[in-house]
Scaffold this motif. Structure first.
Motif, mmCIF file in Angstrom:
data_model
loop_
_atom_site.group_PDB
_atom_site.id
_atom_site.type_symbol
_atom_site.label_atom_id
_atom_site.label_comp_id
_atom_site.label_asym_id
_atom_site.label_seq_id
_atom_site.Cartn_x
_atom_site.Cartn_y
_atom_site.Cartn_z
ATOM 1 N N VAL A 1 -16.707 -113.906 27.617
ATOM 2 C CA VAL A 1 -16.087 -113.815 28.942
ATOM 3 C C VAL A 1 -15.519 -112.416 29.172
ATOM 4 C CG1 VAL A 1 -14.233 -114.695 30.417
ATOM 5 C CG2 VAL A 1 -15.562 -116.272 29.004
ATOM 6 N N SER A 2 -15.833 -111.840 30.324
ATOM 7 C CA SER A 2 -15.333 -110.512 30.679
ATOM 8 C C SER A 2 -14.815 -110.517 32.108
ATOM 9 C CB SER A 2 -16.451 -109.460 30.565
ATOM 10 O OG SER A 2 -16.959 -109.373 29.251
ATOM 11 N N THR A 3 -13.683 -109.878 32.326
ATOM 12 C CA THR A 3 -13.144 -109.696 33.677
ATOM 13 C C THR A 3 -12.013 -108.682 33.595
ATOM 14 O OG1 THR A 3 -12.404 -110.835 35.701
ATOM 15 C CG2 THR A 3 -11.374 -111.526 33.630
ATOM 16 N N ALA A 4 -11.358 -108.431 34.722
ATOM 17 C CA ALA A 4 -10.254 -107.475 34.747
ATOM 18 C C ALA A 4 -9.174 -107.954 35.699
ATOM 19 C CB ALA A 4 -10.754 -106.096 35.172
ATOM 20 N N VAL A 5 -7.964 -107.509 35.418
ATOM 21 C CA VAL A 5 -6.809 -107.807 36.271
ATOM 22 C C VAL A 5 -6.222 -106.460 36.694
ATOM 23 C CG1 VAL A 5 -4.584 -108.970 36.450
ATOM 24 C CG2 VAL A 5 -6.359 -109.890 34.937
ATOM 25 N N MET B 1 -5.037 -116.894 25.468
ATOM 26 C CA MET B 1 -5.333 -115.616 24.812
ATOM 27 C C MET B 1 -4.665 -114.467 25.554
ATOM 28 S SD MET B 1 -9.201 -115.866 23.272
ATOM 29 C CE MET B 1 -10.020 -116.456 24.756
ATOM 30 N N LEU B 2 -4.698 -114.509 26.877
ATOM 31 C CA LEU B 2 -4.017 -113.463 27.650
ATOM 32 C C LEU B 2 -2.508 -113.516 27.420
ATOM 33 C CD1 LEU B 2 -5.660 -113.303 31.202
ATOM 34 C CD2 LEU B 2 -6.080 -111.846 29.220
ATOM 35 N N GLU C 1 -7.936 -105.712 30.848
ATOM 36 C CA GLU C 1 -9.376 -105.950 30.912
ATOM 37 C C GLU C 1 -9.767 -106.735 29.671
ATOM 38 O OE1 GLU C 1 -13.601 -103.524 31.351
ATOM 39 O OE2 GLU C 1 -11.705 -102.439 31.172
ATOM 40 N N VAL C 2 -10.593 -107.742 29.844
ATOM 41 C CA VAL C 2 -11.112 -108.488 28.698
ATOM 42 C C VAL C 2 -12.610 -108.255 28.629
ATOM 43 C CG1 VAL C 2 -9.303 -110.236 28.716
ATOM 44 C CG2 VAL C 2 -11.355 -110.634 30.048
ATOM 45 N N ARG C 3 -13.087 -107.979 27.417
ATOM 46 C CA ARG C 3 -14.500 -107.674 27.216
ATOM 47 C C ARG C 3 -15.108 -108.639 26.195
ATOM 48 N NH1 ARG C 3 -14.253 -101.072 26.437
ATOM 49 N NH2 ARG C 3 -13.619 -100.538 28.575
ATOM 50 N N LEU D 1 -7.907 -105.219 26.536
ATOM 51 C CA LEU D 1 -7.399 -103.865 26.738
ATOM 52 C C LEU D 1 -6.202 -103.913 27.680
ATOM 53 C CD1 LEU D 1 -10.600 -103.569 26.147
ATOM 54 C CD2 LEU D 1 -10.278 -101.233 26.963
ATOM 55 N N LEU D 2 -5.151 -103.218 27.318
ATOM 56 C CA LEU D 2 -3.966 -103.078 28.153
ATOM 57 C C LEU D 2 -3.838 -101.616 28.533
ATOM 58 C CD1 LEU D 2 -1.364 -104.429 29.322
ATOM 59 C CD2 LEU D 2 -0.222 -103.743 27.205
ATOM 60 N N ASP D 3 -3.898 -101.334 29.834
ATOM 61 C CA ASP D 3 -3.888 -99.948 30.320
ATOM 62 C C ASP D 3 -4.974 -99.117 29.643
ATOM 63 O OD1 ASP D 3 -1.714 -100.383 32.047
ATOM 64 O OD2 ASP D 3 -0.299 -100.107 30.396
#
Length: 271
Positions: A36-40, A62-63, A19-21, A75-77
């Motif tokens: 930018v915010s989203t999730a995978v 960045m990812l 997740e990026v916040r 965020l990772l997990d």
């Protein structure tokens, strides 16, 4: 349709892997990406759309650990994480397949599949490549992804662009990727080969990977995507679940909506 901010709740298909916040990247006085915010999520495809200069490359770097965010968090997990290098991201299960694929055209498919991670047998001065095992694994893994390749000894340069992309996807899956980032995999391909790549993106998704599909083509993104992040000049135009946006709306947002209507009016032939 409404602009939404991704929450930390799990989706129906699976939990958020990344997740990026509110992440952004600043180079001197220039904001290349901002807020930018989203999730995978596992078993889903997050499509990142935008024209050239929208910030897609900065976002995936960045990812992938090539760049560190200037602000915001990844965020990772569910836990904040900082990737100091692409190796850190890869060790965390985040594999990136760039447009140039980093393959050696004259080498056989199996050599490219294991490039940098070759299997050996024996020890000391008697150590040598386990060619038979690598060929068997390459053939099996490609078959598992539905890639029908008769001869893994053929030079990878003899494959079509779509087939090379699919080999790279299968390689990432085999080496334990949890998140697969695909940088414009259909950009240089025709309609048929683009369809081949989209089919293998769906296969990776169905095997439980979280996929980040970077593209400027909403017609490629919409059939396979579960979530859509739209970027324009480094800022987010919205982060939508598939149920929140139609293909027509997605296309309109990317094309500029009112700007496109004005252009169409200007280009009309006067009777």
């Amino acid at each position: 349709m409404s602009t939404t901010t991704t929450s930390t709740t799990t989706t129906a298909s699976g939990r958020h892997i990344i997740e990026v916040r509110d992440i952004g990247k600043r180079y001197g006085a220039v904001d290349a990406l901002h807020g930018v915010s989203t999730a995978v999520s596992a078993g889903e495809v997050t499509c990142v759309l935008g024209d050239n200069g929208a910030g897609k490359s900065t976002f995936i770097k960045m990812l992938a650990g090539a760049h560190s965010p200037s602000h915001g968090e990844i965020l990772l997990d569910g836990q904040p994480v900082t990737f100091g290098s692409p190796r850190d991201a890869l060790d965390a299960g985040i594999a990136t397949v760039y447009q140039d694929l980093a393959v050696i055209p004259l080498m056989p498919v199996w050599r490219n599949f294991f490039l940098g991670s070759e299997i050996t047998r024996g020890w000391g001065p008697f150590r040598r490549l386990d060619v038979k095992k690598m060929k068997t694994i390459t053939y099996t893994e490609l078959a598992n992804m539905g890639i029908d390749l008769r001869d893994v000894d053929q030079a990878i340069g003899t494959l079509s662009g779509g087939e090379r992309q699919c080999v790279a996807i299968a390689r990432a899956v085999y080496f334990g990727a949890r998140v697969l980032i695909l940088d414009e995999p259909t950009a240089a391909l025709g309609v048929k080969q683009s369809g081949v790549v989209l089919r293998y993106i769906a296969r990776a998704r169905d095997r439980g990977l979280g996929v980040v599909f970077i593209t400027h083509n909403p017609h490629h993104a919409y059939p396979v995507g579960d979530r859509f992040l739209l970027l324009n000049r480094g800022t987010s135009q919205g982060d939508f679940a598939k149920s929140e946006v139609t293909l027509a709306e997605l296309t309109s947002l990317m094309a500029g909506g009112a700007e496109l209507d004005t252009l169409a009016h200007e280009l009309e032939r006067t009777p």
